[in-house]
Scaffold this motif. Structure first.
Motif, PDB file in Angstrom:
ATOM      1  N   LYS A  11       0.849  -1.186   0.000  1.00  0.00           N
ATOM      2  CA  LYS A  11       0.000   0.000   0.000  1.00  0.00           C
ATOM      3  C   LYS A  11       0.883   1.233   0.000  1.00  0.00           C
ATOM      4  CE  LYS A  11      -3.919  -2.096   2.266  1.00  0.00           C
ATOM      5  NZ  LYS A  11      -4.837  -2.036   3.397  1.00  0.00           N
ATOM      6  N   LEU A  12       0.518   2.195  -0.820  1.00  0.00           N
ATOM      7  CA  LEU A  12       1.233   3.459  -0.909  1.00  0.00           C
ATOM      8  C   LEU A  12       0.457   4.493  -0.125  1.00  0.00           C
ATOM      9  CD1 LEU A  12       3.543   5.045  -2.448  1.00  0.00           C
ATOM     10  CD2 LEU A  12       1.754   5.676  -4.064  1.00  0.00           C
ATOM     11  N   THR A  13       1.142   5.207   0.741  1.00  0.00           N
ATOM     12  CA  THR A  13       0.530   6.286   1.514  1.00  0.00           C
ATOM     13  C   THR A  13       1.237   7.581   1.152  1.00  0.00           C
ATOM     14  OG1 THR A  13       0.075   4.761   3.333  1.00  0.00           O
ATOM     15  CG2 THR A  13      -0.045   7.112   3.815  1.00  0.00           C
ATOM     16  N   ILE A  14       0.451   8.618   0.854  1.00  0.00           N
ATOM     17  CA  ILE A  14       0.990   9.931   0.511  1.00  0.00           C
ATOM     18  C   ILE A  14       0.850  10.816   1.739  1.00  0.00           C
ATOM     19  CG2 ILE A  14       0.776  11.919  -1.013  1.00  0.00           C
ATOM     20  CD1 ILE A  14      -0.481   9.926  -3.078  1.00  0.00           C
ATOM     21  N   ALA A  15       1.974  11.325   2.221  1.00  0.00           N
ATOM     22  CA  ALA A  15       1.973  12.141   3.440  1.00  0.00           C
ATOM     23  C   ALA A  15       1.049  13.344   3.294  1.00  0.00           C
ATOM     24  CB  ALA A  15       3.390  12.609   3.765  1.00  0.00           C
ATOM     25  N   ASP A  72      13.475   9.935  -4.430  1.00  0.00           N
ATOM     26  CA  ASP A  72      14.846   9.802  -3.933  1.00  0.00           C
ATOM     27  C   ASP A  72      14.918   8.649  -2.930  1.00  0.00           C
ATOM     28  OD1 ASP A  72      13.843  10.764  -1.503  1.00  0.00           O
ATOM     29  OD2 ASP A  72      14.831  12.706  -1.670  1.00  0.00           O
ATOM     30  N   ARG A  73      16.073   8.475  -2.305  1.00  0.00           N
ATOM     31  CA  ARG A  73      16.280   7.371  -1.344  1.00  0.00           C
ATOM     32  C   ARG A  73      15.280   7.385  -0.194  1.00  0.00           C
ATOM     33  NH1 ARG A  73      21.165   4.837  -2.267  1.00  0.00           N
ATOM     34  NH2 ARG A  73      22.726   6.098  -3.350  1.00  0.00           N
ATOM     35  N   GLY A  74      14.858   8.571   0.224  1.00  0.00           N
ATOM     36  CA  GLY A  74      13.926   8.708   1.338  1.00  0.00           C
ATOM     37  C   GLY A  74      12.467   8.686   0.927  1.00  0.00           C
ATOM     38  N   LEU A  75      12.189   8.327  -0.331  1.00  0.00           N
ATOM     39  CA  LEU A  75      10.836   8.276  -0.903  1.00  0.00           C
ATOM     40  C   LEU A  75      10.184   9.654  -0.970  1.00  0.00           C
ATOM     41  CD1 LEU A  75       9.446   4.937   0.587  1.00  0.00           C
ATOM     42  CD2 LEU A  75      10.583   5.298  -1.605  1.00  0.00           C
ATOM     43  N   ASN A  76      10.999  10.688  -1.159  1.00  0.00           N
ATOM     44  CA  ASN A  76      10.493  12.032  -1.415  1.00  0.00           C
ATOM     45  C   ASN A  76      10.369  12.215  -2.918  1.00  0.00           C
ATOM     46  OD1 ASN A  76      10.593  13.118   1.363  1.00  0.00           O
ATOM     47  ND2 ASN A  76      12.768  12.692   1.121  1.00  0.00           N
ATOM     48  N   VAL A  77       9.293  12.835  -3.364  1.00  0.00           N
ATOM     49  CA  VAL A  77       9.067  13.039  -4.795  1.00  0.00           C
ATOM     50  C   VAL A  77       9.990  14.141  -5.312  1.00  0.00           C
ATOM     51  CG1 VAL A  77       7.382  13.663  -6.568  1.00  0.00           C
ATOM     52  CG2 VAL A  77       6.668  12.292  -4.589  1.00  0.00           C
ATOM     53  N   ILE A  78      10.777  13.813  -6.336  1.00  0.00           N
ATOM     54  CA  ILE A  78      11.682  14.767  -6.975  1.00  0.00           C
ATOM     55  C   ILE A  78      10.973  15.478  -8.120  1.00  0.00           C
ATOM     56  CG2 ILE A  78      13.814  15.013  -8.309  1.00  0.00           C
ATOM     57  CD1 ILE A  78      14.800  12.457  -6.868  1.00  0.00           C
ATOM     58  N   ALA A  79      10.253  14.696  -8.936  1.00  0.00           N
ATOM     59  CA  ALA A  79       9.564  15.253 -10.098  1.00  0.00           C
ATOM     60  C   ALA A  79       8.406  14.341 -10.477  1.00  0.00           C
ATOM     61  CB  ALA A  79      10.520  15.390 -11.282  1.00  0.00           C
ATOM     62  N   VAL A  80       7.387  14.918 -11.116  1.00  0.00           N
ATOM     63  CA  VAL A  80       6.245  14.166 -11.627  1.00  0.00           C
ATOM     64  C   VAL A  80       6.057  14.569 -13.082  1.00  0.00           C
ATOM     65  CG1 VAL A  80       3.770  13.712 -11.403  1.00  0.00           C
ATOM     66  CG2 VAL A  80       5.144  14.123  -9.357  1.00  0.00           C
ATOM     67  N   MET A 106      -1.912  10.741 -10.405  1.00  0.00           N
ATOM     68  CA  MET A 106      -1.064  11.415  -9.417  1.00  0.00           C
ATOM     69  C   MET A 106      -1.567  12.809  -9.076  1.00  0.00           C
ATOM     70  SD  MET A 106       2.707   9.986 -10.274  1.00  0.00           S
ATOM     71  CE  MET A 106       2.963   8.219 -10.366  1.00  0.00           C
ATOM     72  N   GLU A 107      -2.145  13.483 -10.043  1.00  0.00           N
ATOM     73  CA  GLU A 107      -2.744  14.792  -9.760  1.00  0.00           C
ATOM     74  C   GLU A 107      -3.925  14.631  -8.807  1.00  0.00           C
ATOM     75  OE1 GLU A 107      -4.753  18.628 -12.003  1.00  0.00           O
ATOM     76  OE2 GLU A 107      -3.750  17.100 -13.193  1.00  0.00           O
ATOM     77  N   ARG A 108      -4.762  13.613  -9.036  1.00  0.00           N
ATOM     78  CA  ARG A 108      -5.902  13.338  -8.147  1.00  0.00           C
ATOM     79  C   ARG A 108      -5.432  13.010  -6.735  1.00  0.00           C
ATOM     80  NH1 ARG A 108      -7.455  10.231 -12.480  1.00  0.00           N
ATOM     81  NH2 ARG A 108      -7.036   8.296 -11.354  1.00  0.00           N
ATOM     82  N   TRP A 109      -4.297  12.309  -6.622  1.00  0.00           N
ATOM     83  CA  TRP A 109      -3.771  11.920  -5.313  1.00  0.00           C
ATOM     84  C   TRP A 109      -3.032  13.058  -4.617  1.00  0.00           C
ATOM     85  CZ3 TRP A 109      -1.036   7.090  -7.702  1.00  0.00           C
ATOM     86  CH2 TRP A 109      -1.987   6.138  -8.047  1.00  0.00           C
ATOM     87  N   GLY A 110      -2.751  14.149  -5.340  1.00  0.00           N
ATOM     88  CA  GLY A 110      -1.997  15.248  -4.756  1.00  0.00           C
ATOM     89  C   GLY A 110      -0.498  14.986  -4.702  1.00  0.00           C
ATOM     90  N   LEU A 111      -0.026  14.093  -5.554  1.00  0.00           N
ATOM     91  CA  LEU A 111       1.400  13.769  -5.585  1.00  0.00           C
ATOM     92  C   LEU A 111       2.134  14.810  -6.416  1.00  0.00           C
ATOM     93  CD1 LEU A 111       2.942  11.349  -4.385  1.00  0.00           C
ATOM     94  CD2 LEU A 111       2.968  10.376  -6.654  1.00  0.00           C
ATOM     95  N   ARG A 112       3.104  15.497  -5.795  1.00  0.00           N
ATOM     96  CA  ARG A 112       3.852  16.564  -6.462  1.00  0.00           C
ATOM     97  C   ARG A 112       5.242  16.637  -5.836  1.00  0.00           C
ATOM     98  NH1 ARG A 112       0.376  18.185  -2.923  1.00  0.00           N
ATOM     99  NH2 ARG A 112       0.921  19.673  -1.311  1.00  0.00           N
ATOM    100  N   PRO A 113       6.167  17.330  -6.459  1.00  0.00           N
ATOM    101  CA  PRO A 113       7.524  17.439  -5.905  1.00  0.00           C
ATOM    102  C   PRO A 113       7.497  17.949  -4.460  1.00  0.00           C
ATOM    103  CG  PRO A 113       7.507  18.259  -8.148  1.00  0.00           C
ATOM    104  CD  PRO A 113       6.075  18.017  -7.768  1.00  0.00           C
ATOM    105  N   GLY A 114       8.347  17.322  -3.643  1.00  0.00           N
ATOM    106  CA  GLY A 114       8.444  17.698  -2.240  1.00  0.00           C
ATOM    107  C   GLY A 114       7.608  16.843  -1.305  1.00  0.00           C
TER     108      GLY A 114
END
Length: 120
Positions: A11-15, A72-80, A106-114
């Motif tokens: 399961k993927l969780t977006i902070a 990145d290594r810490g599962l932070n989004v670099i780019a979409v 990803m836009e619906r999920w709110g996934l963006r850099p940072g």
């Protein structure tokens, strides 16, 4: 300590986001064979697929457009990025993992850099 992943599901969780029940169905492709196959030959995906380790992707022989998040290594989004079939994505130097989903997800999920994600 570096966590070694194996092929499977999770399961993927977006902070800071609530994607339905807070989790997104995830496939994990950690072996060379699973990463090479990825989404090839499919007509879509319910949720997302994590390619690990990976720094770039392509969409040659794919049947549908996808969203790609470089992590990145810490599962932070670099780019979409959104990619149409038949494209070669540029490698991201700090990218260690790549998350793929159907275009628009990803836009619906709110996934963006940072944004940070976690895998359970």
């Amino acid at each position: 300590m570096r966590q070694r992943r194996q092929d499977g599901t999770g399961k993927l969780t977006i902070a800071g986001q609530d994607a339905g029940d807070g989790h997104i169905r995830l496939e994990i492709a950690a072996s060379y064979r699973a990463r090479t196959r990825g989404l090839l030959g499919r007509d879509g995906i319910d949720g997302a697929i994590l390619l690990t380790p990976a720094g770039s992707v392509h969409t040659f022989r794919m049947r549908f457009a996808i969203d790609v998040a470089y992590l990145d290594r810490g599962l932070n989004v670099i780019a979409v990025r959104s990619m149409q079939p038949g494209r070669l994505g540029l490698p991201r130097l700090r990218s260690r993992h790549v998350l793929e989903a159907e275009a628009g997800a990803m836009e619906r999920w709110g996934l963006r850099p940072g944004v940070r994600v976690s895998v359970d």
